[in-house]
Design a protein around this motif. Sequence first.
Motif, PDB file in Angstrom:
ATOM      1  N   LYS A 427       3.996   1.713  -2.062  1.00 41.70           N
ATOM      2  CA  LYS A 427       3.416   2.969  -1.581  1.00 41.70           C
ATOM      3  C   LYS A 427       2.427   2.606  -0.459  1.00 41.70           C
ATOM      4  CE  LYS A 427       4.102   5.708  -5.627  1.00 41.70           C
ATOM      5  NZ  LYS A 427       5.114   4.836  -6.194  1.00 41.70           N
ATOM      6  N   PRO A 428       2.058   3.601   0.411  1.00 42.58           N
ATOM      7  CA  PRO A 428       1.154   3.252   1.521  1.00 42.58           C
ATOM      8  C   PRO A 428      -0.110   2.518   1.066  1.00 42.58           C
ATOM      9  CG  PRO A 428       2.012   5.459   1.824  1.00 42.58           C
ATOM     10  CD  PRO A 428       2.514   4.999   0.497  1.00 42.58           C
ATOM     11  N   TRP A 429      -0.738   2.977  -0.037  1.00 38.64           N
ATOM     12  CA  TRP A 429      -1.982   2.320  -0.473  1.00 38.64           C
ATOM     13  C   TRP A 429      -1.709   0.873  -0.905  1.00 38.64           C
ATOM     14  CZ3 TRP A 429      -2.959   0.001  -5.100  1.00 38.64           C
ATOM     15  CH2 TRP A 429      -2.137   0.326  -6.183  1.00 38.64           C
ATOM     16  N   GLN A 430      -0.501   0.660  -1.468  1.00 35.22           N
ATOM     17  CA  GLN A 430      -0.169  -0.714  -1.893  1.00 35.22           C
ATOM     18  C   GLN A 430       0.010  -1.613  -0.667  1.00 35.22           C
ATOM     19  OE1 GLN A 430       3.125   0.638  -4.379  1.00 35.22           O
ATOM     20  NE2 GLN A 430       2.204  -0.434  -6.107  1.00 35.22           N
ATOM     21  N   ASN A 431       0.597  -1.027   0.401  1.00 39.65           N
ATOM     22  CA  ASN A 431       0.755  -1.826   1.627  1.00 39.65           C
ATOM     23  C   ASN A 431      -0.581  -2.119   2.278  1.00 39.65           C
ATOM     24  OD1 ASN A 431       3.465  -2.421   1.766  1.00 39.65           O
ATOM     25  ND2 ASN A 431       3.981  -0.440   2.663  1.00 39.65           N
ATOM     26  N   ILE A 432      -1.461  -1.112   2.296  1.00 38.40           N
ATOM     27  CA  ILE A 432      -2.794  -1.336   2.899  1.00 38.40           C
ATOM     28  C   ILE A 432      -3.511  -2.434   2.110  1.00 38.40           C
ATOM     29  CG2 ILE A 432      -5.072  -0.290   3.323  1.00 38.40           C
ATOM     30  CD1 ILE A 432      -3.493   2.382   3.808  1.00 38.40           C
ATOM     31  N   ALA A 433      -3.477  -2.297   0.764  1.00 37.44           N
ATOM     32  CA  ALA A 433      -4.166  -3.285  -0.074  1.00 37.44           C
ATOM     33  C   ALA A 433      -3.518  -4.663   0.072  1.00 37.44           C
ATOM     34  CB  ALA A 433      -4.127  -2.841  -1.534  1.00 37.44           C
ATOM     35  N   SER A 434      -2.172  -4.711   0.021  1.00 35.47           N
ATOM     36  CA  SER A 434      -1.533  -6.028   0.042  1.00 35.47           C
ATOM     37  C   SER A 434      -1.622  -6.679   1.421  1.00 35.47           C
ATOM     38  CB  SER A 434      -0.101  -5.970  -0.481  1.00 35.47           C
ATOM     39  OG  SER A 434       0.607  -4.984   0.178  1.00 35.47           O
ATOM     40  N   ILE A 435      -1.568  -5.862   2.513  1.00 32.82           N
ATOM     41  CA  ILE A 435      -1.707  -6.472   3.850  1.00 32.82           C
ATOM     42  C   ILE A 435      -3.133  -7.012   4.025  1.00 32.82           C
ATOM     43  CG2 ILE A 435      -1.740  -5.989   6.349  1.00 32.82           C
ATOM     44  CD1 ILE A 435       0.707  -4.122   5.832  1.00 32.82           C
ATOM     45  N   SER A 436      -4.125  -6.249   3.527  1.00 32.74           N
ATOM     46  CA  SER A 436      -5.520  -6.738   3.624  1.00 32.74           C
ATOM     47  C   SER A 436      -5.670  -8.047   2.842  1.00 32.74           C
ATOM     48  CB  SER A 436      -6.506  -5.719   3.054  1.00 32.74           C
ATOM     49  OG  SER A 436      -6.269  -4.474   3.592  1.00 32.74           O
ATOM     50  N   ILE A 437      -5.103  -8.059   1.624  1.00 35.33           N
ATOM     51  CA  ILE A 437      -5.189  -9.276   0.803  1.00 35.33           C
ATOM     52  C   ILE A 437      -4.467 -10.428   1.503  1.00 35.33           C
ATOM     53  CG2 ILE A 437      -4.398 -10.327  -1.382  1.00 35.33           C
ATOM     54  CD1 ILE A 437      -4.848  -7.504  -2.646  1.00 35.33           C
ATOM     55  N   MET A 438      -3.322 -10.089   2.106  1.00 36.34           N
ATOM     56  CA  MET A 438      -2.534 -11.124   2.778  1.00 36.34           C
ATOM     57  C   MET A 438      -3.324 -11.740   3.937  1.00 36.34           C
ATOM     58  SD  MET A 438       1.280 -10.686   4.181  1.00 36.34           S
ATOM     59  CE  MET A 438       1.785 -11.737   5.513  1.00 36.34           C
ATOM     60  N   ILE A 439      -3.947 -10.861   4.750  1.00 36.63           N
ATOM     61  CA  ILE A 439      -4.738 -11.378   5.890  1.00 36.63           C
ATOM     62  C   ILE A 439      -5.879 -12.258   5.363  1.00 36.63           C
ATOM     63  CG2 ILE A 439      -6.305 -10.697   7.777  1.00 36.63           C
ATOM     64  CD1 ILE A 439      -4.440  -8.212   8.143  1.00 36.63           C
ATOM     65  N   PHE A 440      -6.533 -11.782   4.303  1.00 44.97           N
ATOM     66  CA  PHE A 440      -7.641 -12.527   3.694  1.00 44.97           C
ATOM     67  C   PHE A 440      -7.156 -13.877   3.155  1.00 44.97           C
ATOM     68  CE2 PHE A 440      -9.821 -13.132  -0.517  1.00 44.97           C
ATOM     69  CZ  PHE A 440     -11.040 -13.567  -0.024  1.00 44.97           C
ATOM     70  N   LEU A 441      -6.037 -13.854   2.417  1.00 45.08           N
ATOM     71  CA  LEU A 441      -5.537 -15.101   1.815  1.00 45.08           C
ATOM     72  C   LEU A 441      -4.984 -16.071   2.865  1.00 45.08           C
ATOM     73  CD1 LEU A 441      -3.725 -13.887  -1.444  1.00 45.08           C
ATOM     74  CD2 LEU A 441      -5.885 -15.081  -1.280  1.00 45.08           C
ATOM     75  N   VAL A 442      -4.309 -15.512   3.878  1.00 45.78           N
ATOM     76  CA  VAL A 442      -3.750 -16.379   4.928  1.00 45.78           C
ATOM     77  C   VAL A 442      -4.892 -17.058   5.685  1.00 45.78           C
ATOM     78  CG1 VAL A 442      -2.511 -16.376   7.135  1.00 45.78           C
ATOM     79  CG2 VAL A 442      -1.571 -15.144   5.179  1.00 45.78           C
ATOM     80  N   THR A 443      -5.931 -16.268   6.024  1.00 45.90           N
ATOM     81  CA  THR A 443      -7.082 -16.847   6.728  1.00 45.90           C
ATOM     82  C   THR A 443      -7.731 -17.914   5.847  1.00 45.90           C
ATOM     83  OG1 THR A 443      -7.444 -14.675   7.661  1.00 45.90           O
ATOM     84  CG2 THR A 443      -9.211 -16.249   7.966  1.00 45.90           C
ATOM     85  N   ALA A 444      -7.941 -17.557   4.578  1.00 44.47           N
ATOM     86  CA  ALA A 444      -8.615 -18.489   3.673  1.00 44.47           C
ATOM     87  C   ALA A 444      -7.781 -19.747   3.443  1.00 44.47           C
ATOM     88  CB  ALA A 444      -8.889 -17.798   2.345  1.00 44.47           C
ATOM     89  N   SER A 445      -6.478 -19.561   3.183  1.00 46.11           N
ATOM     90  CA  SER A 445      -5.674 -20.743   2.853  1.00 46.11           C
ATOM     91  C   SER A 445      -5.467 -21.627   4.069  1.00 46.11           C
ATOM     92  CB  SER A 445      -4.348 -20.356   2.199  1.00 46.11           C
ATOM     93  OG  SER A 445      -3.586 -19.579   3.053  1.00 46.11           O
ATOM     94  N   SER A 446      -5.351 -21.013   5.284  1.00 50.67           N
ATOM     95  CA  SER A 446      -5.188 -21.880   6.455  1.00 50.67           C
ATOM     96  C   SER A 446      -6.494 -22.614   6.761  1.00 50.67           C
ATOM     97  CB  SER A 446      -4.661 -21.118   7.664  1.00 50.67           C
ATOM     98  OG  SER A 446      -5.317 -19.906   7.792  1.00 50.67           O
TER      99      SER A 446
END
Lengths: 458, 65
Positions: A427-446
Amino acid sequence: MAKEIKENEKVDIQEKLKELPIEFRLRAIDRLNIRELRKKKTKFSKFLLLLALIGPGVIVMIADNDAGGVITYAQTGSIFGIGFFIPFMLLMIPVAYIVQEMTIRLAAVTGRGHAELIWKRYGKFWGAFSLGDLVIANALTLITEFIGITFGMGLFGINPVEAVLIGIAFISTVTFGLRYHKWERISLVIAAFNLIFIPLVFFAHPNWSAVANSLSTWRVSSGFTPLFLYVLLASIGTTIAPWMLFFQQSSEVDKGIIPEDINSGRRDTLIGAVVMAAVAIAIIILTGTVVYGTVSNGSTASYNIQFIISTMGSKIGSLPVDLFAIGLVDAGLIAAIAITASTSWAVGEAFNWPKSINLPFLKGRKFYIPGLVSMAFAAIIVLIPNIPLGFLNLTVQVIASVFMPAALLFLLLLSNDKRIMGKYTNKPWQNIASISIMIFLVTASSLYGVSLVFPNLI
Amino acid sequence: MKNYKFIKNDKDWQNFIKKEKLFDRSAKPIRRAKVKGLIKFAFWFLRIYVIVMVVLIILGFLHLL
């Protein structure tokens, strides 16, 4: 007329079950019990249904508190105390839940594992890339689990060779000797031992008002130093790892969940995420109370697990240390069981081999061998004298950091793929939440990956 | 064998198998996804990310050894 007779004829379930292939036969028995519970409407049957559908979510989250994770949390508490990391771990509950929830829907709707979906939807290159990364990272992570197992058993005077043999015998019996239902139930029992860290907190007599205060103030005691960022990134890396996505999706498929079970899968994952955070917070409070502040700021002693254990022993006695050691061994065992299964499932899915823990060992040997080989490899490496274990640990974290963005991107793409997910897409809220988490995790893990090989960069 | 009241005849059994999807769901082929638009961009980002990270890691490990 013939059809009518057949419809009215009493069915022999045992005979019908025999007509199914073995992996579906055992799954059918589990599903018969679940369907029967679903038909009953009493509170007790609802409770039994909840228990029956608990499994992959709790196992994956608790296995995530693996030997490396336990050590990371212990170091976190001993270096930084409780000020920042208790609220941080609470924040990790929705992060872990939102990411893992997508794997439940993917499993229930498609009936396929993560490796298989990547391979078939995005081609051989990305399929092979994901599989290769996962298999290597899993084998190296298993080394860290065996390090935890040998270290924990070492505190009871068991030598490394015996510890590794006990570990192999235990993991093999559970993974290769039990079929899915029993494998899951036994894994849950092993996972329950992870809770041993929670009562340990009471031995430390923490200042509960300081614990409560940390939730409102949420401050970093030492400021944003490179060491703080390093520990922060390690904690994030410990909370979400690529193998978790593959494990939970494959496990849900092997459990046989269907769209009707998605909400039960969500409850299972939420319970797991809460328990995972509770255990992590307990370890942080324990070392944050007992070890934090015993050495001067900046001293490397507070990272050393030997130092942490000996300080605990001298301050709160030998019983908590023994319980901590049992917890560490248990953390290594449950993670090794989950990671071994994750390797077997992923290879089976990629090469379209039979892929179910319901297969007896000989019939499913092709499926079991990748997990068995990775476990044997890890056990042998741990026993090699003077092997650079620190270097290996670093390598596994680096590989995970390279793999993490790819794993999350595929998870997001697949969860939004209407062709395979139909009405169950994000759902849109799931995409907003998961994309935000993804950006956060990608930045953190890299950042974490780079900081491991270039320690002076941050 | 336990008696399951909701399965009385062959039809109930077939419905149960169908509803619980107790067959090889992987046997049904799935088509390769079309990679276009934002997804294409994401894949290029991923390729570049992987290459940059691998180069950095090789340099880092050489530096450590």
